[in-house]
Design a protein around this motif. Structure first.
Motif, PDB file in Angstrom:
ATOM      1  N   ARG B  90       0.834  -1.264  -0.054  1.00 59.80           N
ATOM      2  CA  ARG B  90       0.058  -0.158  -0.024  1.00 59.80           C
ATOM      3  C   ARG B  90       0.923   1.173   0.065  1.00 59.80           C
ATOM      4  N   LYS B  91       1.846   1.219   0.638  1.00 58.10           N
ATOM      5  CA  LYS B  91       3.017   2.310   1.003  1.00 58.10           C
ATOM      6  C   LYS B  91       3.518   2.465  -0.393  1.00 58.10           C
ATOM      7  N   ALA B  92       3.866   1.430  -1.041  1.00 55.13           N
ATOM      8  CA  ALA B  92       4.597   1.441  -2.304  1.00 55.13           C
ATOM      9  C   ALA B  92       3.668   2.333  -3.499  1.00 55.13           C
ATOM     10  N   LEU B  93       2.334   2.064  -3.146  1.00 55.30           N
ATOM     11  CA  LEU B  93       1.323   2.476  -4.452  1.00 55.30           C
ATOM     12  C   LEU B  93       0.652   3.573  -4.136  1.00 55.30           C
ATOM     13  N   GLU B  94       1.007   4.374  -2.925  1.00 58.64           N
ATOM     14  CA  GLU B  94       0.302   5.538  -2.719  1.00 58.64           C
ATOM     15  C   GLU B  94       1.062   6.646  -3.451  1.00 58.64           C
ATOM     16  N   GLY B  95       0.055   7.428  -4.171  1.00 56.94           N
ATOM     17  CA  GLY B  95       0.386   8.606  -4.941  1.00 56.94           C
ATOM     18  C   GLY B  95       0.913   8.436  -6.159  1.00 56.94           C
ATOM     19  N   LYS B  96       1.007   6.956  -6.836  1.00 62.63           N
ATOM     20  CA  LYS B  96       1.467   6.517  -8.140  1.00 62.63           C
ATOM     21  C   LYS B  96       0.141   7.012  -9.092  1.00 62.63           C
ATOM     22  N   SER B  97       0.832   7.274 -10.347  1.00 66.81           N
ATOM     23  CA  SER B  97      -0.316   7.692 -11.175  1.00 66.81           C
ATOM     24  C   SER B  97      -0.965   6.588 -11.870  1.00 66.81           C
ATOM     25  N   LEU B  98      -2.010   6.600 -12.686  1.00 69.56           N
ATOM     26  CA  LEU B  98      -2.661   5.633 -12.942  1.00 69.56           C
ATOM     27  C   LEU B  98      -1.987   4.361 -13.726  1.00 69.56           C
ATOM     28  N   PHE B  99      -1.264   4.603 -14.887  1.00 66.90           N
ATOM     29  CA  PHE B  99      -0.651   3.423 -15.452  1.00 66.90           C
ATOM     30  C   PHE B  99       0.436   2.999 -14.737  1.00 66.90           C
ATOM     31  N   THR B 100       1.421   3.755 -14.177  1.00 69.96           N
ATOM     32  CA  THR B 100       2.548   3.194 -13.399  1.00 69.96           C
ATOM     33  C   THR B 100       1.965   2.269 -12.165  1.00 69.96           C
ATOM     34  N   GLY B 101       0.849   3.039 -11.527  1.00 73.47           N
ATOM     35  CA  GLY B 101       0.046   2.368 -10.284  1.00 73.47           C
ATOM     36  C   GLY B 101      -0.128   0.984 -10.801  1.00 73.47           C
ATOM     37  N   ASN B 102      -0.914   0.977 -11.970  1.00 76.70           N
ATOM     38  CA  ASN B 102      -1.665  -0.325 -12.344  1.00 76.70           C
ATOM     39  C   ASN B 102      -0.444  -1.468 -12.424  1.00 76.70           C
ATOM     40  N   VAL B 103       0.722  -1.086 -13.152  1.00 73.31           N
ATOM     41  CA  VAL B 103       1.861  -1.959 -13.460  1.00 73.31           C
ATOM     42  C   VAL B 103       2.411  -2.526 -12.153  1.00 73.31           C
ATOM     43  N   MET B 104       2.703  -1.660 -11.224  1.00 73.65           N
ATOM     44  CA  MET B 104       3.151  -1.836  -9.597  1.00 73.65           C
ATOM     45  C   MET B 104       2.391  -2.749  -8.891  1.00 73.65           C
ATOM     46  N   ALA B 105       0.858  -2.363  -9.071  1.00 68.89           N
ATOM     47  CA  ALA B 105      -0.111  -3.120  -8.350  1.00 68.89           C
ATOM     48  C   ALA B 105      -0.034  -4.629  -8.775  1.00 68.89           C
ATOM     49  N   ALA B 106      -0.215  -4.669 -10.092  1.00 71.56           N
ATOM     50  CA  ALA B 106      -0.285  -6.134 -10.784  1.00 71.56           C
ATOM     51  C   ALA B 106       0.879  -6.900 -10.297  1.00 71.56           C
ATOM     52  N   SER B 107       2.241  -6.493 -10.448  1.00 72.61           N
ATOM     53  CA  SER B 107       3.358  -7.086 -10.156  1.00 72.61           C
ATOM     54  C   SER B 107       3.411  -7.399  -8.661  1.00 72.61           C
ATOM     55  N   LEU B 108       3.181  -6.487  -7.780  1.00 73.12           N
ATOM     56  CA  LEU B 108       3.154  -6.686  -6.297  1.00 73.12           C
ATOM     57  C   LEU B 108       2.018  -7.655  -5.985  1.00 73.12           C
ATOM     58  N   GLY B 109       1.022  -7.685  -6.681  1.00 78.40           N
ATOM     59  CA  GLY B 109      -0.206  -8.635  -6.243  1.00 78.40           C
ATOM     60  C   GLY B 109       0.284 -10.097  -6.482  1.00 78.40           C
ATOM     61  N   ILE B 110       1.429 -10.454  -7.309  1.00 79.85           N
ATOM     62  CA  ILE B 110       2.052 -11.679  -7.329  1.00 79.85           C
ATOM     63  C   ILE B 110       2.823 -12.140  -6.093  1.00 79.85           C
ATOM     64  N   VAL B 111       3.368 -11.168  -5.571  1.00 84.41           N
ATOM     65  CA  VAL B 111       4.354 -11.404  -4.260  1.00 84.41           C
ATOM     66  C   VAL B 111       3.812 -11.287  -3.066  1.00 84.41           C
ATOM     67  N   THR B 112       2.628 -10.281  -3.153  1.00 84.65           N
ATOM     68  CA  THR B 112       2.223  -9.972  -1.585  1.00 84.65           C
ATOM     69  C   THR B 112       1.253 -11.094  -1.029  1.00 84.65           C
ATOM     70  N   PRO B 113       1.557 -11.539   0.086  1.00 87.23           N
ATOM     71  CA  PRO B 113       0.483 -12.477   0.762  1.00 87.23           C
ATOM     72  C   PRO B 113      -0.776 -11.975   0.531  1.00 87.23           C
ATOM     73  N   PHE B 114      -1.670 -12.810   0.021  1.00 93.07           N
ATOM     74  CA  PHE B 114      -3.066 -12.504  -0.125  1.00 93.07           C
ATOM     75  C   PHE B 114      -4.114 -13.867   0.155  1.00 93.07           C
ATOM     76  N   CYS B 115      -4.984 -13.519   0.961  1.00 88.24           N
ATOM     77  CA  CYS B 115      -6.174 -14.438   1.204  1.00 88.24           C
ATOM     78  C   CYS B 115      -7.258 -14.075   0.771  1.00 88.24           C
ATOM     79  N   SER B 116      -8.337 -14.398  -0.135  1.00 86.93           N
ATOM     80  CA  SER B 116      -9.415 -13.987  -0.463  1.00 86.93           C
ATOM     81  C   SER B 116     -10.449 -13.845   0.828  1.00 86.93           C
TER      82      SER B 116
END
Lengths: 78, 346
Positions: B90-116
């Motif tokens: 979340r900290k990494a994504l704060e204040g990121k513009s739309l496209f850069t933010g999307n790329v980062m969010a998708a990549s971080l989505g792979i490695v961030t622990p997530f449970c539905s």
């Protein structure tokens, strides 16, 4: 003291509640264990991963289910 | 040395035990082919080339292979993931513009622990700290779709090329679908109370020692392999049956390249079908062997794994129906494009 388990009813939240109750019973603590399922109230603690354990309104840990012995250790320290 | 210290040192040592087991893992994995041959042809003494022997060989070889791979990779992923957290993402994504933010969010989505089951607090936590809706969606699409179980199974049963194709097309879909949702400005379809929510102060990450990280790797193995092993066995058993008994090119007529409708159809079937990667991938791998087209199979797997009904039901708490349908529509369209693309290339 008051222990709150934050979680919206998933399996891990129930596991944590069970582990917390066991830890309290084994330590013979005078503590109440309540479950908080209201997402708005959960968010007020700043938690983004459930389940979480709140001790006297302070978040002790979140996003995992530690073993009973680890919970006991944390409760003794406080 | 006091007894207590001895016990403490022993406990420390046990934490490193998995690293010592690595050579044993390698020996077993490297000799699996020979061991399977020995078991099926020598000990069971089965004739080569019959349907039954083919199926049995496939099963006896693939089950330990996939389980060995799963154990090792999930252990490593568990350690890697202990360096990431939704809070840090979340900290990494704060204040990121739309496209850069999307790329980062998708990549971080792979490695961030997530449970539905944490999808709602995560969604609220992202939105509350001002991360755009479209960027949040990129994360929510990538996190379940590109999961370690799917990647390991694809690697084990199809090879590294297919695993890589899956990861990169999954990223592509998560980035573009999130970007499209962001451009559509659909904030009006998020439940009103979400934007009024006052969240507490952001929590600090716990500091972890390396032996704790190894422990979290072990816990990941216990948790994930403990949950999926049964689906792996069932999936491979069905796959083994298909492998041995279904005639060659049987699937070509309705899941092959020439049947254009097979891509949208497999997405439509895949969305309500809720199965985990562990069960579905072994079956799909056997179908491909019998003439199903790679693009169609890929689309089917992505629809099953990436768009799940239970997650939609969870998200309904914070999203209004039109947004849920837009979400399914945009991601479904992305999956179909990938399916058509791969059918026309390969």
């Amino acid at each position: 003291m008051e222990i709150k388990i934050l979680g919206s009813g998933c399996a891990n939240c129930k596991n944590l509640e069970k582990a917390a109750r066991e830890a309290v019973a084994e330590l013979n603590l005078d503590a109440s264990v309540v479950k908080e399922e209201d997402i708005v109230k959960i968010m007020a603690y700043g938690v983004m991963r459930t389940p979480a354990l709140v001790l006297d309104e302070k978040v002790l840990f979140y996003g995992r289910v530690p073993s009973v012995s680890e919970i006991k250790e944390m409760l003794i320290k406080k | 040395m006091t007894k207590k210290l001895e016990i403490h040192l022993l406990k420390q040592w046990i934490n490193y035990l998995p690293l010592i087991l690595l050579p044993a893992w390698y020996l077993l994995y490297a000799n699996l082919h020979r061991l399977t041959d020995g078991l099926v042809y020598t000990i069971f003494d089965l004739p080569m080339g019959t349907h039954f022997t083919e199926s049995l060989w496939f099963f006896v070889f693939e089950v330990p292979k996939v389980l060995l791979l799963l154990t090792l990779i999930i252990f490593c992923v568990g350690i890697i993931r202990s360096y990431f957290s939704p809070e840090r993402t979340r900290k990494a994504l704060e204040g990121k513009s739309l496209f850069t933010g999307n790329v980062m969010a998708a990549s971080l989505g792979i490695v961030t622990p997530f449970c539905s089951c944490s999808a709602i607090p995560l969604f609220l936590g992202f939105i509350e700290s001002g991360i755009p809706l479209g960027v949040t969606f990129s994360f929510l699409i990538a996190a379940p779709m590109i999961n370690e179980v799917a990647v390991v199974l694809l690697f084990g049963l199809f090879g590294w090329k297919t695993a890589l194709i899956y990861v990169s097309t999954g990223l592509f879909i998560a980035i573009t679908a999130g970007w499209v949702i962001g451009r559509l400005h659909l904030e009006k379809w998020v439940e009103g109370w979400v934007y009024e929510l006052k969240a507490g102060a952001h929590l600090e990450d716990e500091k972890l020692s390396f032996s704790t990280r190894i422990k979290s790797g072990l816990e990941a193995v216990k948790d994930i392999v403990g949950k999926v092993w049964i689906y792996v066995i069932i999936g491979i058993a069905v796959g083994a049956g298909v492998h041995g008994y279904v005639p060659q090119d049987f699937m070509a007529s309705f899941m092959g390249k020439s049947a254009w409708y097979s891509v949208p159809l497999s997405v439509l079937i895949g969305i309500p079908l809720y199965s985990n990667a562990a069960g579905i991938i072994p079956i799909v791998s056997a179908l491909i062997e019998k003439g199903a087209a790679l693009g169609t199979a890929l689309a089917f797997m992505m629809a099953v794994i990436g768009l799940s009904l239970p997650e939609m039901i969870i998200l309904r708490k914070v999203l209004k129906m039109p947004l849920i349908f837009t979400f399914i529509g945009v991601v479904g369209a992305g999956i179909m494009i990938v399916g058509f693309l791969f059918n026309s290339i390969f």
